[in-house]
Design an enzyme around this catalytic site. Structure first.
Site, PDB file in Angstrom:
ATOM      1  N   TYR A 421      37.333  33.943  39.930  1.00 52.87           N
ATOM      2  CA  TYR A 421      38.628  34.137  39.268  1.00 52.87           C
ATOM      3  C   TYR A 421      38.909  35.594  38.899  1.00 52.87           C
ATOM      4  O   TYR A 421      38.041  36.438  38.969  1.00 52.87           O
ATOM      5  CB  TYR A 421      38.823  33.191  38.095  1.00 52.87           C
ATOM      6  N   GLU A 422      40.193  35.834  38.583  1.00 58.11           N
ATOM      7  CA  GLU A 422      40.726  37.194  38.397  1.00 58.11           C
ATOM      8  C   GLU A 422      40.570  38.034  39.657  1.00 58.11           C
ATOM      9  O   GLU A 422      40.350  39.248  39.579  1.00 58.11           O
ATOM     10  CB  GLU A 422      40.065  37.897  37.204  1.00 58.11           C
ATOM     11  N   GLY A 423      40.704  37.413  40.802  1.00 57.99           N
ATOM     12  CA  GLY A 423      40.508  38.091  42.077  1.00 57.99           C
ATOM     13  C   GLY A 423      39.068  37.930  42.506  1.00 57.99           C
ATOM     14  O   GLY A 423      38.160  38.395  41.816  1.00 57.99           O
TER      15      GLY A 423
END
Length: 560
Positions: A421-423
């Protein structure tokens, strides 16, 4: 052995390795004196050890539940969050204007490290609010700031970010959520979002959603996306939660870990929202929150690694097989490498935070460039270390590590998502070799020059270690020059090993600085520089290979 926050390690790094002193010397952060830093870290550590850590297992065994539309959080979480809010731990780096402490981001990062090691599922709640506070401080109107920031900073309300949609994934430009103007300055928000951490809870008065959506005349892609504040309850004239907004939690995701943190599917059904920032500039505003979160997620990996390491160390000291297993060479190797990796990743994250603070305090472009360069490295390396150390923690436990009752497996199940997550870490690596090299590598070369200069200065004191670090930095410089000459496809093919190699060189640099300051740290530095740093060569061989061999395999070949 119960979890103990690594206050001493963090303080050592901020004193000797990545000094906080230059930050405290600025006018903006003059309050961050040595005594203040010590007091803040000790108090935060006490909260982590005595309040958050004892709830780690309860969150895993008794997940958050959605009952008749009402979110029920894990036992003890509500009282623990109340203590987080009452201690002002949500607001460490928030501005004084709306009730924050106004302390450096570096201290916030250090506290989030300790909280993550204590209880990652619970730590996510204040973390998301911190990101929303920063986004609003930079992009919201004065009216929205005055209404929302005091409540978020006090912890009475909490924040989320709503980006991902079922059909879009990482391709945010493909989102379909709509925002219809209602003619009174508000908008009707309609759409569905997935993977919304802490999308609802029974721990706060109001949940404030930052939602990406499209206005009716928006252009396709990311340039047509705007950002909206959409609260669960509409504030009344006095700023208190009023009537329920037209949104709901549809369901909770069934996850391999982080059971105490509800990950929601959210439905916005003509919900009332307010524009944050300018129309069509939603991604720029959201990236403020996402960049904050990327560093914070890297720190989550480091924190979980710390917790997993402490558990493995205690087991190795107690478990006897002919002798305590900590006396066996392979177990000693695993523990030493785990601790060395954690120190390297923690130093990189704190270096990134110091660069952020110096950029804010001085406005100097070089500091901003350094923070931008270090953010994807801190995120990817921190989470990779978290996963690797948690995995090695299971290995130290042997068969008992595979048994849930020991708690060793929970660390790996909880931390695994941080690389996604978050890229994803692949996206972080592509950002590093792409956008972060648009300056022709100037920020990277400046940082590598510092590594080489420090290694040269250390040659008289620690010749073998210093020479190894200098050689690795020089090889990294040459690899960066070659990378910049590559085409985009070749760069992206080697992006992940390039980031990993860069992180290892930085980790060795910080270990060398620690070795110069302390004899015990010198022993740990030797482990990192002699055993972990050499892996850089293999990674850079992959970087030089480019993409030809990968694309020589067709999709059909891969399926054969």
């Amino acid at each position: 052995m119960a979890y103990r926050s690594p206050v001493a390690d963090i303080r050592f790094i901020l004193d000797k390795v990545v000094p906080l002193a230059p930050v405290a010397a600025t006018e903006r952060f003059a309050e961050a004196t040595g005594d203040t830093v010590e007091a803040v870290l000790l108090e935060a550590g006490k909260l982590c050890d005595e309040v958050m850590a004892p709830l780690l297992r309860a969150g895993d065994l008794h997940p958050a539940k959605l009952e008749n539309g009402v979110m029920r959080t894990s036992p003890g979480f509500k009282d623990a969050y109340a203590q987080i809010a009452e201690g002002h731990w949500v607001a460490v780096a928030a501005s004084h204007e709306f009730g924050g402490m106004g302390l450096p981001q570096t201290l916030c990062v250090a506290i989030n490290d300790m909280m993550s090691g204590a209880n990652l599922a619970l730590q996510l709640k204040p973390l998301l609010t911190q990101g929303q506070i920063e986004a609003l401080e930079h992009h919201a109107s004065d009216t929205l700031k005055a209404l929302y920031l005091p409540k978020l900073i006090s912890g009475e309300w909490s924040g989320t970010m709503n980006l991902t949609e079922p059909q879009a994934g990482s391709d945010v430009g493909a989102l379909r959520s709509k925002a219809e103007p209602l003619g009174d300055g508000t908008y009707a928000i309609t759409g569905q979002k997935i993977f919304i951490s802490w999308g609802d809870s029974d721990m706060v008065e109001n949940v404030c959603h930052l939602v990406l959506a499209r206005l009716p005349d928006a252009v396709p892609g990311t340039k047509g996306i705007s950002l909206f504040m959409v609260p669960k309850f509409l504030p009344d004239a006095a700023g208190n939660p009023g009537t329920a907004n037209s949104l709901k939690v549809v369901s909770l995701e069934h996850k391999m870990g982080l059971h105490g943190s509800p990950t929601c599917v959210m439905s916005f059904e003509g919900a009332t929202g307010w524009l944050v920032g300018e129309p069509g500039k939603g991604m720029a505003a959201m990236f403020t929150m996402m960049n904050n979160a990327r560093l914070a997620v890297g720190v989550q990996g480091i924190g979980v690694a710390e917790g997993a390491y402490q558990k493995a160390l205690a087991y190795a000291q107690e478990r006897v097989q002919f002798a305590p297993i900590i006396e066996h060479a392979d177990v000693r190797r695993m523990l030493a490498e785990m601790r060395a990796d954690i120190f390297a990743a923690r130093s990189i994250a704190l270096a990134c935070a110091v660069a952020l603070d110096m950029g804010r305090a001085t406005g100097e472009a070089d500091w901003h460039a350094r923070a931008a360069l270090l953010t994807p490295i801190a995120k990817a390396y921190g989470t990779d270390v978290g996963i690797h150390v948690a995995d090695q923690g299971i290995q130290v436990h042997g068969g008992m590590g595979f048994v849930e009752e020991t708690g060793a497996a929970q660390y790996l199940r909880d931390v695994r998502v941080t690389a996604i997550y978050e890229g994803t870490n692949g996206i972080q690596a592509m950002d590093l070799v792409g956008r972060k090299m648009m300056d022709d590598g100037r920020a990277a070369f400046r940082l590598l020059q510092e590594v080489e200069d420090a290694a040269k200065a250390a040659r008289e004191t620690l010749p073998d270690l210093a020479e190894a670090v200098w050689q690795a930095a020089e090889t990294m410089r040459e690899a960066t020059e070659g990378l910049i000459a590559q085409g985009t496809q070749d760069r992206f093919a080697g992006a992940v090993p390039y980031l990993r190699a860069f992180a290892r060189v930085l980790g060795a640099h910080y270990h060398l600085k620690a070795a110069l300051a302390d004899e015990v740290r010198a022993k740990l530095a030797a482990v990192y520089i002699r055993r972990i740093l050499p892996q850089t060569e293999a990674d850079l061989a992959s970087v030089r290979a480019g993409a030809v061999d990968l694309y020589a395999l067709s999709p059909e070949d891969l399926g054969a």
